[in-house]
Design a protein around this motif. Sequence first.
Motif, PDB file in Angstrom:
ATOM      1  N   UNK A  72       0.858  -1.118  -0.001  1.00 38.26           N
ATOM      2  CA  UNK A  72       0.065   0.080   0.122  1.00 38.26           C
ATOM      3  C   UNK A  72       0.873   1.388   0.061  1.00 38.26           C
ATOM      4  N   UNK A  73       1.959   1.303   0.925  1.00 41.69           N
ATOM      5  CA  UNK A  73       2.817   2.577   1.015  1.00 41.69           C
ATOM      6  C   UNK A  73       3.520   2.438  -0.406  1.00 41.69           C
ATOM      7  N   UNK A  74       3.929   1.600  -0.939  1.00 43.20           N
ATOM      8  CA  UNK A  74       4.687   1.570  -2.249  1.00 43.20           C
ATOM      9  C   UNK A  74       3.758   2.044  -3.462  1.00 43.20           C
ATOM     10  N   UNK A  75       2.567   1.540  -3.268  1.00 40.58           N
ATOM     11  CA  UNK A  75       1.390   2.213  -4.360  1.00 40.58           C
ATOM     12  C   UNK A  75       1.257   3.794  -4.213  1.00 40.58           C
ATOM     13  N   UNK A  76       0.960   4.121  -2.817  1.00 41.04           N
ATOM     14  CA  UNK A  76       0.562   5.411  -2.840  1.00 41.04           C
ATOM     15  C   UNK A  76       1.631   6.696  -2.567  1.00 41.04           C
ATOM     16  N   UNK A  77       2.836   6.141  -1.964  1.00 43.85           N
ATOM     17  CA  UNK A  77       3.914   7.101  -1.609  1.00 43.85           C
ATOM     18  C   UNK A  77       4.737   6.916  -3.004  1.00 43.85           C
ATOM     19  N   UNK A  78       5.319   5.779  -3.518  1.00 38.91           N
ATOM     20  CA  UNK A  78       6.381   5.788  -4.618  1.00 38.91           C
ATOM     21  C   UNK A  78       5.584   5.997  -6.108  1.00 38.91           C
ATOM     22  N   UNK A  79       4.725   5.195  -6.077  1.00 39.92           N
ATOM     23  CA  UNK A  79       4.112   5.269  -7.515  1.00 39.92           C
ATOM     24  C   UNK A  79       3.195   6.459  -7.732  1.00 39.92           C
ATOM     25  N   UNK A  80       2.599   6.762  -6.305  1.00 40.54           N
ATOM     26  CA  UNK A  80       1.497   7.493  -6.503  1.00 40.54           C
ATOM     27  C   UNK A  80       2.026   9.068  -6.188  1.00 40.54           C
ATOM     28  N   UNK A  81       2.082   9.511  -5.254  1.00 39.41           N
ATOM     29  CA  UNK A  81       2.297  11.109  -5.021  1.00 39.41           C
ATOM     30  C   UNK A  81       3.516  11.447  -5.503  1.00 39.41           C
ATOM     31  N   UNK A  82       4.661  10.665  -5.364  1.00 38.93           N
ATOM     32  CA  UNK A  82       6.113  11.073  -5.678  1.00 38.93           C
ATOM     33  C   UNK A  82       6.205  10.998  -7.210  1.00 38.93           C
TER      34      UNK A  82
END
Length: 463
Positions: A72-82
């Motif tokens: 979930x963090x990977x999707x939202x933080x890395x792929x998502x906002x970043x």
Amino acid sequence: MRRLVVVSNRVEVAGKKQAGAGGLAVSIQSALEAHGGLWFGWSGEHAAKTSGRVKTHSVENVTYATLDLSTKDYDQYYLGYANRAIWPAFHYRLDRMKFHREDYEGYQRVNARFAEKLVPMLQDDDLIWIHDFHLIPLASELRRRSVKQPIGFFLHIPFPVPEILTALPGHQELVKELCAYDVVGFQTEIDLHAFHSYIEREVQGQVLSNGIVKANGHSFFAGAFPVGIYVENVSALTKDSKNSATAKKMAESLHERPMIIGVDRLDYSKGIMARFHAFEHLLEASPELQEKCLTLIQIAPLSRSKVKEYRELRESISTAAGRINGRFSEYNWVPIRYINHGFKRRTVLGFFRASQVGLVTPLRDGMNLVAKEYVAAQDPENPGVLVLSKFAGAAHELDGHSLTVNPYNTEEIADAMKQALAMPLDERKTRWSGMMKTLRRNDITAWREKFIGALQEAPYSAY
Ligand code: F6P
């Protein structure tokens, strides 16, 4: 000497190379090797459930500390906002920006987690140096946890002008979070100027002539610290490329025909499509270069393939390469050698040395160390020519000696390639020596010392 604590999204543990870590990893590694210290960040691994444990590993004077991310963090933080919001916006590609509130929350959540895990590892005398757009909120999170040590931030990518930045949801918080650092570093004066404009126009802050910025109730230093390369190391590795079987076979495969080279992560900011169109235009307009079997080698390791825009880019660039090759290829010549994997560093440097032209035409780039390494890898007695985008940070230092182009103007790029291929040896040598002087003056040591020097001066609250 105070211990240096470096934090970046990815950590490249010595001896365990991660694909596509790029210029940031090379710069941090060399800063840490010279200074010693701790490098903290994401392991590059993600899973549905993680232990949350920080794994450490020491090699000589550097300790590497990494943690895994949940999916979930990977999707939202890395792929998502970043990578779907900040990356396109900071590269002036608002058309590619995608914003979701949960991605922004994930970005803030991972920054809070980094802070929580880092705090127990800190020592009173540390200097903390945080890198890149993934971790802008980290200083605020550390201060919230009573961290008193100096904290600096260096942005490896461009900083956009307020007209662009204000289109990014969350921009107010990001700039507020930047203002929590003691030192904020950018690649070029242009980026710094864009930051100053935001501070003055959007938050009614003050920019003093000595580089101090007063905003959000805090005083800090903001400056341009152009990242350089380790010139001697590049020269030594290039000499060693003579022992690279791959570099040798590549040179043999050209049969002394002219070669142009591009090396970039497969990213829409790199301008690879426009470059292919420019190359097509060049072949079309210059039958003599077809007769000479001019070859473009484009090395483009895959990057961020989980992001739709990157998958689509891969499709369209492969199609363009196939079409151009179908149009011009002969039984004994393929004009574009398009390669989706990376090579060892010394092999790439060997390729650089075997080429006549280095083609570095990003649509927007923080610095672009490929441009600098291309120059440092050349044979002083017979150097190749650098064709460089005016929108790469490196152009601010190399312009006048490189052939500087507008990366959106394919005809101009084609003309520059033609000019480079025909350039007399004396002119090539003069341009090359000019660039080498700059590379030596603004090398990786100068970057590190200038930034750490500014951080050692903190706090700036007395100004
Ligand atoms: O230079 C920009 C940057 O995002 C770095 O932070 C990173 O190391 C590199 O590009 C590669 O990107 P990624 O970590 O997304 O593969």
